[in-house]
Design a protein around this motif. Structure first.
Motif, mmCIF file in Angstrom:
data_model
loop_
_atom_site.group_PDB
_atom_site.id
_atom_site.type_symbol
_atom_site.label_atom_id
_atom_site.label_comp_id
_atom_site.label_asym_id
_atom_site.label_seq_id
_atom_site.Cartn_x
_atom_site.Cartn_y
_atom_site.Cartn_z
ATOM 1 N N MET A 1 0.774 -1.212 -0.017
ATOM 2 C CA MET A 1 -0.176 -0.059 0.027
ATOM 3 C C MET A 1 0.956 1.330 -0.012
ATOM 4 S SD MET A 1 -3.148 -0.860 0.070
ATOM 5 C CE MET A 1 -4.017 0.712 0.705
ATOM 6 N N SER A 2 0.424 2.394 -0.830
ATOM 7 C CA SER A 2 1.153 3.574 -0.843
ATOM 8 C C SER A 2 0.624 4.460 0.196
ATOM 9 C CB SER A 2 1.130 4.054 -2.282
ATOM 10 O OG SER A 2 -0.337 4.476 -2.415
ATOM 11 N N PHE A 3 1.367 5.510 0.600
ATOM 12 C CA PHE A 3 1.054 6.333 1.482
ATOM 13 C C PHE A 3 1.462 7.838 1.039
ATOM 14 C CE2 PHE A 3 5.082 5.216 3.098
ATOM 15 C CZ PHE A 3 5.872 6.600 3.362
ATOM 16 N N PHE A 4 0.792 8.882 1.682
ATOM 17 C CA PHE A 4 1.467 10.071 1.308
ATOM 18 C C PHE A 4 1.824 11.133 2.358
ATOM 19 C CE2 PHE A 4 -2.487 8.701 -1.277
ATOM 20 C CZ PHE A 4 -2.230 8.940 -2.575
ATOM 21 N N PHE A 5 2.647 11.841 2.034
ATOM 22 C CA PHE A 5 3.208 12.916 3.206
ATOM 23 C C PHE A 5 3.474 14.181 2.588
ATOM 24 C CE2 PHE A 5 6.353 14.706 5.905
ATOM 25 C CZ PHE A 5 5.890 14.357 7.203
ATOM 26 N N THR A 6 3.158 15.134 3.314
ATOM 27 C CA THR A 6 3.326 16.545 2.902
ATOM 28 C C THR A 6 4.193 17.373 3.884
ATOM 29 O OG1 THR A 6 0.938 16.347 2.511
ATOM 30 C CG2 THR A 6 1.486 18.561 2.330
ATOM 31 N N SER A 7 4.760 18.399 3.091
ATOM 32 C CA SER A 7 5.740 19.295 3.900
ATOM 33 C C SER A 7 5.487 20.769 3.271
ATOM 34 C CB SER A 7 6.994 19.011 3.806
ATOM 35 O OG SER A 7 7.429 17.633 4.382
ATOM 36 N N GLU A 8 5.616 21.598 4.041
ATOM 37 C CA GLU A 8 5.433 22.980 3.536
ATOM 38 C C GLU A 8 6.876 23.792 3.864
ATOM 39 O OE1 GLU A 8 3.014 25.972 5.593
ATOM 40 O OE2 GLU A 8 3.688 25.375 7.663
ATOM 41 N N SER A 9 6.903 24.836 2.735
ATOM 42 C CA SER A 9 7.990 25.879 3.339
ATOM 43 C C SER A 9 7.263 27.468 2.941
ATOM 44 C CB SER A 9 9.164 25.314 2.251
ATOM 45 O OG SER A 9 10.191 26.748 2.580
ATOM 46 N N VAL A 10 8.276 28.364 3.570
ATOM 47 C CA VAL A 10 7.803 29.534 3.284
ATOM 48 C C VAL A 10 8.950 30.348 2.798
ATOM 49 C CG1 VAL A 10 5.937 29.548 5.145
ATOM 50 C CG2 VAL A 10 8.276 30.438 5.649
ATOM 51 N N SER A 11 8.673 31.655 2.217
ATOM 52 C CA SER A 11 9.722 32.276 1.818
ATOM 53 C C SER A 11 10.712 33.388 2.862
ATOM 54 C CB SER A 11 9.446 33.334 0.545
ATOM 55 O OG SER A 11 8.602 34.134 0.970
ATOM 56 N N GLU A 12 11.500 33.891 2.363
ATOM 57 C CA GLU A 12 12.098 35.035 3.299
ATOM 58 C C GLU A 12 11.253 35.937 3.399
ATOM 59 O OE1 GLU A 12 15.164 37.206 0.363
ATOM 60 O OE2 GLU A 12 15.645 35.122 0.619
ATOM 61 N N GLY A 13 10.344 36.303 2.811
ATOM 62 C CA GLY A 13 9.639 37.453 2.952
ATOM 63 C C GLY A 13 8.273 36.995 3.741
ATOM 64 N N HIS A 14 8.176 36.032 4.310
ATOM 65 C CA HIS A 14 7.042 35.538 5.203
ATOM 66 C C HIS A 14 7.288 36.196 6.448
ATOM 67 C CE1 HIS A 14 4.900 33.199 8.221
ATOM 68 N NE2 HIS A 14 4.093 32.621 7.265
ATOM 69 N N PRO A 15 6.424 36.707 7.095
ATOM 70 C CA PRO A 15 6.710 37.584 8.375
ATOM 71 C C PRO A 15 7.623 36.993 9.195
ATOM 72 C CG PRO A 15 4.290 37.097 8.005
ATOM 73 C CD PRO A 15 5.017 36.746 6.798
ATOM 74 N N ASP A 16 7.272 35.482 9.730
ATOM 75 C CA ASP A 16 8.004 34.793 10.541
ATOM 76 C C ASP A 16 9.445 34.709 10.103
ATOM 77 O OD1 ASP A 16 5.743 34.354 12.232
ATOM 78 O OD2 ASP A 16 5.355 32.683 11.319
ATOM 79 N N LYS A 17 9.612 34.293 8.800
ATOM 80 C CA LYS A 17 10.988 34.266 8.421
ATOM 81 C C LYS A 17 11.608 35.386 8.201
ATOM 82 C CE LYS A 17 11.817 30.415 8.451
ATOM 83 N NZ LYS A 17 12.990 30.207 9.217
ATOM 84 N N LEU A 18 11.038 36.554 8.057
ATOM 85 C CA LEU A 18 11.518 38.258 8.262
ATOM 86 C C LEU A 18 12.290 38.304 9.537
ATOM 87 C CD1 LEU A 18 10.709 41.215 6.722
ATOM 88 C CD2 LEU A 18 10.850 41.033 9.142
ATOM 89 N N CYS A 19 11.527 37.805 10.660
ATOM 90 C CA CYS A 19 11.948 37.750 11.959
ATOM 91 C C CYS A 19 12.944 37.125 12.149
ATOM 92 C CB CYS A 19 10.749 37.624 12.980
ATOM 93 S SG CYS A 19 9.321 38.919 12.978
ATOM 94 N N ASP A 20 13.159 35.828 11.982
ATOM 95 C CA ASP A 20 14.237 34.873 11.808
ATOM 96 C C ASP A 20 15.425 35.495 11.181
ATOM 97 O OD1 ASP A 20 13.010 33.163 13.018
ATOM 98 O OD2 ASP A 20 12.661 31.665 11.557
#
Length: 381
Positions: A1-20
């Motif tokens: 049986m197969s399965f699915f897995f999802t990941s996300e990313s955000v750009s440097e302009g995302h507000p949290d990443k700007l703070c990082d």
């Protein structure tokens, strides 16, 4: 049986990443003058305002306002219509000195805090990272590269963007295909959704995702709400350390209790997580396992980790206990040992603030080196 897995990313302009990025830019600016500094810098951003706080003990003097404004401008918030721009944003500085109670233990070479840290590697990609997070990072990085460096296309792009990739796997964890791609990107007000969709598919998705992973059943969602003109800190407040799953393995492997950005390497939240990734990557590269999770744990003020745990999910050529023993014997996991081995007292941290801390190239990413492979290979014999 197969399965699915999802990941996300955000750009440097995302507000949290700007703070990082601001927090790590402050750390780098201090390290350029005083590599023995203690830095724990936190940033908050909202419409027209940046608040920088935390604990810093240093002999350096930096122009904090300049560091903040330059970082915001480099990311691309340069226009007043964004309601957040480097030249006009208000800046509040609420820094103070590191607690002497903490300093007592750190001065003796101990860990700057208690905590658990994880490192991971697998053979899904050439970077020895899970495929979903690597593709998610590359999608938003492609958007940024076009926005900053290619004035011939997609001139409607603004800095804030997000991506998400779903991979279908076989039951033995081999990637089969891309099930879904989601991209949301901030844009100028004079572009229609049809143009946005067509150009992102052509110039971003097809340029990043290998053609053999895309098929007629792959679902593609681009700006699903229909409009993303308001973005960045004006659209959503930002805070340092809120994207820890984006920073690591996209949820494929566990994450410890602490974020990375703005912290000097005496904080094992950062340095020991880098060390654990370094070890796990070398274990996989040495052929000891197809995937490897390494956990280390520390007590505040104590140099040696209180535990080392290894899980190769049944893929190890030798037992997990033997790999853990090998790590304990061959690798110095005291904060001082990690800092020296990975050359962490350098101003290299701003580059880590977006597109993940792992699976990266460059002089600063010493924890990605494969310099332990020959040592580890001896244990497979």
């Amino acid at each position: 049986m197969s399965f699915f897995f999802t990941s996300e990313s955000v750009s440097e302009g995302h507000p949290d990443k700007l703070c990082d990025a601001i927090s790590d830019a402050v750390l780098d600016a201090i390290y350029e003058q005083d590599p023995e500094s203690r830095v724990a810098c936190e940033t908050y951003a909202t419409t027209g305002l940046v608040v920088v706080g935390g604990e810093i003990s240093t002999n350096a003097y930096i122009d904090l306002n300049k560091v903040v404004r330059e970082t915001i401008n480099e990311i691309g918030y340069t226009k007043s219509e964004y309601k957040f721009a480097g030249e006009s944003v208000g800046i509040v500085n609420v820094m103070h000195e590191q607690s002497r109670d903490i300093a007592m233990g750190v001065d003796k070479g101990g860990a700057g805090d208690q905590g658990i840290m994880f490192g991971f590697a697998c053979d899904q990609t050439e970077e020895l990272m899970p495929l979903p997070i690597m593709l998610a990072h590359k999608l938003v990085q492609k958007l940024t590269d076009i926005r900053k460096n290619d004035k011939t296309k997609m001139r409607w792009l603004r800095p804030d963007s997000k991506s998400q990739v779903t991979i279908e796997y076989s039951d033995d964890k081999k990637p089969l295909r891309v099930e879904a791609v989601v991209i949301s990107t901030q844009h100028d007000g004079d572009v229609d959704n049809e143009t946005i969709r067509a150009e992102i598919i052509e110039h971003v998705i097809k340029a990043v995702i290998p053609a053999n992973l895309l098929d007629e059943n792959t679902k593609i969602h681009i700006n699903p709400t229909g409009k993303f003109e308001i973005g960045g800190p004006h659209g959503d407040t930002g805070l340092t350390g809120r994207k820890i799953i984006v920073d690591t393995y996209g949820g494929w492997a566990p994450h410890g209790g602490g974020a990375f950005s703005g912290k000097d390497p005496s904080k094992v939240d950062r340095s020991a997580t880098y060390a654990a990734r370094h070890i796990a990557k070398n274990v996989v590269a040495a052929g000891l396992a197809k995937e490897c999770l390494v956990q280390v744990a520390y007590a505040i003020g104590v140099a040696e980790p209180v535990s080392i745990f290894v899980n190769t999910y049944g893929t190890g050529k030798i037992s997990d206990e033997k790999i853990a023993g090998m790590i304990q014997k061959e690798v110095d996991l005291t904060p001082a040992g990690i800092i020296e081995r990975l050359q962490l007292r350098r101003p290299v941290y701003k580059a880590t603030a977006a597109y993940g801390h792992f699976g990266r190239n460059g002089n600063g990413f010493t924890w990605e080196k494969l310099d332990l492979v020959d040592t580890f290979k001896k244990y497979a014999e």
